[in-house]
Structures are given as C-alpha cells and as structure tokens.
Design an enzyme around this catalytic site. Structure first.
Site: not given
Ligand code: 5GP
Ligand code: ZN
Length: 113
Positions: A30-32, A85, A93-94, A98, A100
């Site tokens: 689950r997303d945080i 993304n 961002e990460v 992944h 979503h």
């Molecule tokens: P991006 O913008 O890279 O597609 O999305 C990264 C997602 O990872 C964001 O929705 C963010 O809330 C989620 N996220 C970042 N760090 C963590 C974490 O430590 N744990 C969880 N469960 N989600 C994370």
C-alpha cells in the site's frame, strides 16, 4: 552491501510496509501517501530503474497481471487506473520501477477530449 533504494529495502523487508500480495517476481504494497481509497504499488523484486529500463517480457507480463489481480482482490469492479510514472518528465520520484493501482473512487478523465 545494503541497498540505498527505498523500494529494494521494502522488498527485502528492511523497511516496513503493508504487503497485500507477493510472489517470486514481485511484491505489492500500500502506498504510504494514498491518493485514492485504494492505492497500491506493484514492485519488481529486482532493481529496475523504470519502465524505460525494463527489458524482461516475463516480468512485464507478471507486473501487469498482478496489477489486475490485486485490483480484483480489492474489489475495484467499478474501475481503476494503472499508472507508471517514468523518469523526470513522467514525474517519477522513486527510481525503482513501480505500477500504481488506484481506485475506490471516481478518478475522472486524465486526458482531454
Ligand atoms: P512515483 O512518483 O515515483 O511514481 O511514486 C512514488 C510513490 O511511492 C509515491 O506515491 C509515494 O507516496 C510512495 N512511497 C514513497 N516512499 C514510500 C515508502 O517508504 N513506503 C510506501 N509504502 N510508499 C512510499
Ligand atoms: Zn530498488
């Protein structure tokens, strides 16, 4: 060496997360910071930077079918959205691939027209 990538650490269980599914290729958490009542992230166990670097059809297929499977198990029968993304302009961002899975409310239309 301990990985610095947050999602690698989550996959290895070094950082806590809420897992809803896992198999030998991927983990779903689950997303945080959920953007919808259901907001899941489908992560490959291996470190792949983004969809741009993904060069493994078996893994690509698995990620997609697992996204659909967890959407079903979350009861998203009214519909849901898959987002990947990718790199800077895609708002990633990460830097660990992944998908979503978002649902549980009407998400509106993303593209005009
Ligand atoms: P991006 O913008 O890279 O597609 O999305 C990264 C997602 O990872 C964001 O929705 C963010 O809330 C989620 N996220 C970042 N760090 C963590 C974490 O430590 N744990 C969880 N469960 N989600 C994370
Ligand atoms: Zn990683």
């Amino acid at each position: 060496m301990e990985p610095t990538c947050i999602f690698c650490r989550i996959v290895e269980g070094r950082v806590p997360s809420t897992r809803v599914y896992e198999d030998e290729l991927c983990v779903v958490i689950r997303d945080i910071r959920p953007q919808a009542p259901v907001h899941l992230l489908v992560l490959p166990r291996t470190h792949v930077q983004s969809l741009w670097e993904l060069d493994d059809e078996a893994l690509a297929g698995r990620l997609l079918s697992v996204a659909s499977r967890v959407a079903r198990s979350e009861g998203l029968d009214k519909g849901w959205r898959l987002i990947a993304n990718t790199r800077d302009h895609g708002g990633q961002e990460v830097a660990h691939l992944h998908l979503h899975v978002l649902g549980g409310r009407s998400l509106g239309r993303m593209l005009p027209g």
